[in-house]
Design an enzyme around this catalytic site. Structure first.
Site, short mmCIF file in Angstrom:
data_model
loop_
_atom_site.label_atom_id
_atom_site.label_comp_id
_atom_site.label_asym_id
_atom_site.label_seq_id
_atom_site.Cartn_x
_atom_site.Cartn_y
_atom_site.Cartn_z
N SER A 3 -30.66 -22.13 5.89
CA SER A 3 -29.24 -22.34 6.15
C SER A 3 -28.42 -21.42 5.26
O SER A 3 -28.94 -20.83 4.32
CB SER A 3 -28.85 -23.78 5.80
OG SER A 3 -29.60 -24.70 6.51
N SER A 13 -31.00 -24.23 10.96
CA SER A 13 -29.98 -23.73 10.05
C SER A 13 -28.74 -24.62 10.03
O SER A 13 -28.26 -25.06 11.07
CB SER A 13 -29.51 -22.33 10.47
OG SER A 13 -30.47 -21.37 10.10
N ASP A 73 -25.50 -23.55 9.20
CA ASP A 73 -24.67 -22.38 8.91
C ASP A 73 -23.22 -22.83 9.06
O ASP A 73 -22.64 -22.78 10.15
CB ASP A 73 -25.01 -21.24 9.87
CG ASP A 73 -26.45 -20.76 9.68
OD1 ASP A 73 -27.09 -21.16 8.69
OD2 ASP A 73 -26.93 -19.99 10.53
#
Lengths: 384, 384, 384, 384
Positions: D262, D300, D302
């Protein structure tokens, strides 16, 4: 594809390039641009089985702008997720990277999770005529949509071609929309100065329609991801091709001084994704644009739509539907394929487009193939 | 449910009222408040098979606020979508009507479409301790989650009880979280001054936890919708019960002069809905609140979460999942059931809650049952 | 407003009722429906200074549906935030309660925070023609928009009138759009069977356009909130007026068996709100709908747009703009005013609308004023 | 920054590297990596005046994982938008590129447009303790927040360090949070294995904290954009540095076989942006990640947050605020700066990080500086 028949009030009309010709043109990877991943047979959105693409290309006149008279450099592109003869929705989703643009039909796409009918792309000021013409085209079929509604909420997107085209002349007419819808086909897709992409400019080179695809390996399910772009964004000095700062290396003949353009990205797949997953797929297209150097300026309408051709009849009237869904933790190869196909489709649009002069003598030059090869070679990135 | 055992560092702790007692208390419809639709056997979120609810209620001390010492009027509530012993995700979604609040875990809920583990509700300043304690509780089980991840992103929501409770004393401890998780059960749900709702205030009456349910008729699939609220919102003069301006008719003893409160709404169903559909379900809870007179003030954290217990194992590792999905055009009865159950759950919370005095002698009075009946009768809305 | 001049290809065209007549019609509060809050002088969206509203109403033919010929029961409504002669954007935002509808222009509204030009409302299948006609109307003025762009992304919304109107005949033409734009005015607003609302149905009574406003007291800033709705949603048995179950009490002559309708809500204010705040304002309209009994069915396009007329020239080319912004914690009176004005505007639409028969003899009856008063009285809710 | 004092129950604790040492380490551009744009004096988020960054770094133990005992490789990072002593909100916004992560406090950030207090970054399983500790830290100050609320909704984000760190041992304690908050400072920012980034892995190299900044030229207003990342994402073979496929060229010692990581990105600016504009700024960080080769895998988180230090006191209690706002059409240089600073901050994190061995002997190797230079040179991209 045949020449579209002239009608009484018709502006001059030039059809999309014949397929034979389109295939003869080199594409980015033919020029030695290195891309990752394995493309499908046509390296096109139509590698997703069932997808059909049709263009109406309108080119007429030259010289000084005379609103309503031309010069005309525009058109319309139709993407049928399941082909022009299907009356079957697909799961779909959308995403906005920068919102200075229009994509109609997204409110219901968002809430229903379904895309009913084709995706259309045209110029900014013809979205309305295209939208209503899609309804008229559906009305002729005389049925409610797959979800049982008697109304239609078509998906129509746009980018602005007013640098080359008499956009305020409103040259797209219903019959042009019908032609794009009816002439859609599978197989190779015409790229460059065709359809909605006719008058578009990309990274200050001539832009337009581009496409690419990726096929996952069997372990990942063997699914296909296809991308089609109408490419009209970007500032020259930001352009990267395969990571190489090509835009800085070929600074000549910029069309604009700033990023006032846009890109519409259509992502298709046959992987069985539900709308939540398709939204993520659409969002990943941003990363492909990032690889090409975009910074998605304030003037950009960078709007992406995605759909899955799996789960036929999922919107049909029925008690309860049986669906297939890929697990979330199997999405990575699809995400990567989306990024890669987007990265390539943009370059394909520029490689296919040819220098065009439009209103008031405005000219957008084609990306010079030989210069591109030279630059790639200098950066040790020429594939062949 | 047994008295929670005192621990070394324990603040005084009062368990949720015993079930027998809870059942003895009248609920809103027992008082003659008319509601539409058919409730399930318990008129509770637990009518959705598999759903379990547990509370830890912390009440101790009285008099002047001494931060860290009390008085304590708070707690934590756990809702397990598939029961406390399941390790199986559910499809889920969420919606914010007004965002002055916290619900952790929503970013992944939004993107994955899954809710892993329980939904927790507590006071505003204990969200962190509850979140990490849920992870610790999962860690003891020693497995990755259903989607194969070794990390956890628990869903924990809150409303503010600092008018009655020493909220800055951080009285909720991990063992209270474990107790709520471990003591959760199906069947009747304790309402009013229990769990996360212990110190809450609703429409300037004493609020707290409330619940209700609706069962669709067989033609609509026979599905159940259950709602649980932690009710802490609202201004007295806006309160409507069954459309009657009850708040204006009973203006005495307001607790606050303005809407600084919040409501967390949990919507559960066994109908086979995918995340796109569950998001719509969550959003409809707004309309139930509207019926009760809320205007969702700036200080409100009106945050709603929904899930479906259909599609077991949909997040399990597997090639491709088989799902069931209700068609969109069959959602209306579920939407209506959500509105109706939300409308009733809020009133149930106020009917069940009892007058409470907390820090600095602050008091929130219970909605007086007899006065409520009088007012309903005057407006020709008393059901019995 | 003068009679719109007939053109060569014109379908029969009936203008919106003359103002004198419109004012003579009783509105909901004239009938004794009790509403909270203080309305502005016209109890209309135009109480927000600068706002102008124009309608083109198209009524012609009767009897059996002959697509393209009629019967015609439709129109278009224009709302100019700063009046028809301004070229000055307003801060704006939008919200979707249920997405089965269209509102174009929202992608840029969302990202820019500005609304450029008018808000248009029409029938579902005429959104495109209206959108492009707004551009044509702007092109005649020959300027880029306030943000310096040479393209337009008009905001056009719709509801479906195909139960009464030959919607697939596409009867709205550019000149009808120009007329609505050019005839817009401040002061009293025509309600009921006018403009985009001409053929609409609301809670299975005849619906259409409705409006209301609220003025905050001086302590809260003295701001005005105005709401205009195009009302086409709802199931009879859910209708509540002032909390009274009027729909159940007047079950006769339902127009439909289910909620397939929609509502467009426009919220205007002169309070200095930035787009983040305006989005919240738009969302609160949901609670007004909730008070009226809506459950926002799957077929509904319940889409709301809000704007603030404060901060003139905020989109003009300039180095840095000076703005005014109301603090978030001063928003409550505006939220409550939005809920109240929405609640009333819907009822005003039904009170103003008159029984209409359209295609195939379909009829939507007007809400009977006397019956309404009877029912309110029975529930002790008749204000006078 | 001094060594953090050991406390009774303390795990071993290693402070962030001393500033003098941090400055001695080469950064990416020192190694000859070419980046576009002009950085500020520290090429760090702290180039935005007022921003302060503090780290607590926890490193202790080695060898086999013993949950609760270690090895410990984790920490917490604090970013104060206006410095640790300010009680003044900033306008803020956020965006999720992929949602498999947590950022608390975003619901109110989204709705209020304000960020109250610091942004914290830690490991996935310590988000809760950090959140409540931020509240405790604020409680000590004894005031309501700038918007008049007596509760806090802190912003705390995370990435997962469980490959190197005993994440289920919950080693971050309140005093570590206080230390990060209290030791925050302007000027050079420690990068690599520090604070929340201590145990992070990026593109299968050792990752962690990275930062960069850009200063706009005077014509564009001379504003600064600063970015700080906690970098834990990516698959080696996708890594591009300055467009060069560095990951493919240095395939040795991968840490993972897939993208399970991430990235948290913090974007700061002193340009006067309102929340609508800051949301767009946050979204553009995606394009910087795209340049570095990310495809933002399913695992992830993000998640990006942005803020503007302009408009001091904009959340203070007051009748109406006076704001400054940059026009939308002046945003392009800020968008580009965000993309460029994000692109560089990620590379800076990898360049600064040093090889680390954690639990069970797991090792993440540092990006080898000499190899990086060799590869850049081979692709004709070495700047010096």
């Amino acid at each position: 594809m045949m020449r579209f028949r002239a009608l009484a009030f018709l502006t001059a009309l030039v059809c999309a390039a014949a397929l034979a010709f389109a295939e003869a043109k080199p594409r980015a990877r033919d020029l030695g641009v290195p891309f990752d991943g394995i493309p499908g047979p046509n390296n096109a959105v139509t590698d997703v089985r069932g997808v059909e693409v049709g263009h109406t290309t309108l080119i007429s006149g030259s010289g000084k702008l005379n609103i309503g008279e031309g010069p005309v450099r525009t058109g319309v592109t139709a993407i049928h997720p399941r082909g022009k003869n299907a009356n079957d929705s697909v799961f779909g989703a959308w995403f906005t990277l920068n919102g200075n643009g229009e994509m109609t039909g997204t409110t219901w796409l968002e809430d229903s999770g379904f895309l009913n009918g084709p995706i259309m792309i045209t110029n900014t000021h013809s979205v309305g005529i295209v939208r209503d013409a899609v309804i008229a085209w559906k009305v002729k079929r005389g049925e409610p949509d797959m979800e049982g509604y008697w109304w239609s909420l078509p998906v129509v997107a746009e980018t602005w071609d007013g640098y080359l085209n008499d956009i305020n002349g409103f040259h797209v007419k219903p019959e042009h929309v019908f032609h794009a819808l009816d002439s859609a086909h599978g197989g190779p897709v015409e790229e460059g100065n065709v359809g909605g992409g006719t008058g578009m400019i990309c990274n200050e080179f001539k832009g337009g329609i581009g496409t690419a695809s990726r096929v996952l390996d069997a372990k990942a399910g063997g699914y296909t991801v296809g991308v089609l772009v109408q490419c009209n964004y970007g500032r020259r000095d930001q352009l990267r091709i395969a990571g190489v700062p090509v835009g800085k290396e070929i600074p000549e003949h910029p069309a604009y001084g700033q990023d006032v353009g846009s890109i519409i990205i259509v992502v298709a797949t046959d992987a069985p994704l539900i709308p939540t997953q398709l939204k993520r797929l659409a969002r990943k297209a941003s990363l492909g644009l990032g690889r090409d150097g975009s910074y998605s300026g304030d003037g950009s309408g960078d709007i992406f739509v995605s759909f899955s051709t799996a789960n036929p009849r999922a919107a049909a009237p029925k008690d309860v539907h049986d669906l297939k869904m890929l697990p979330n933790d199997s999405l990575d190869p699809l995400f990567l394929a989306t990024v890669q196909a987007t990265e390539e489709a943009v370059i394909n649009a520029m490689v296919a487009a040819e220098t065009m002069t439009g209103i008031d003598g405005h000219t957008a030059i084609a990306l010079p193939h030989d210069r591109l090869r030279e630059v790639l070679k200098r950066y040790n990135r020429l594939a062949k």
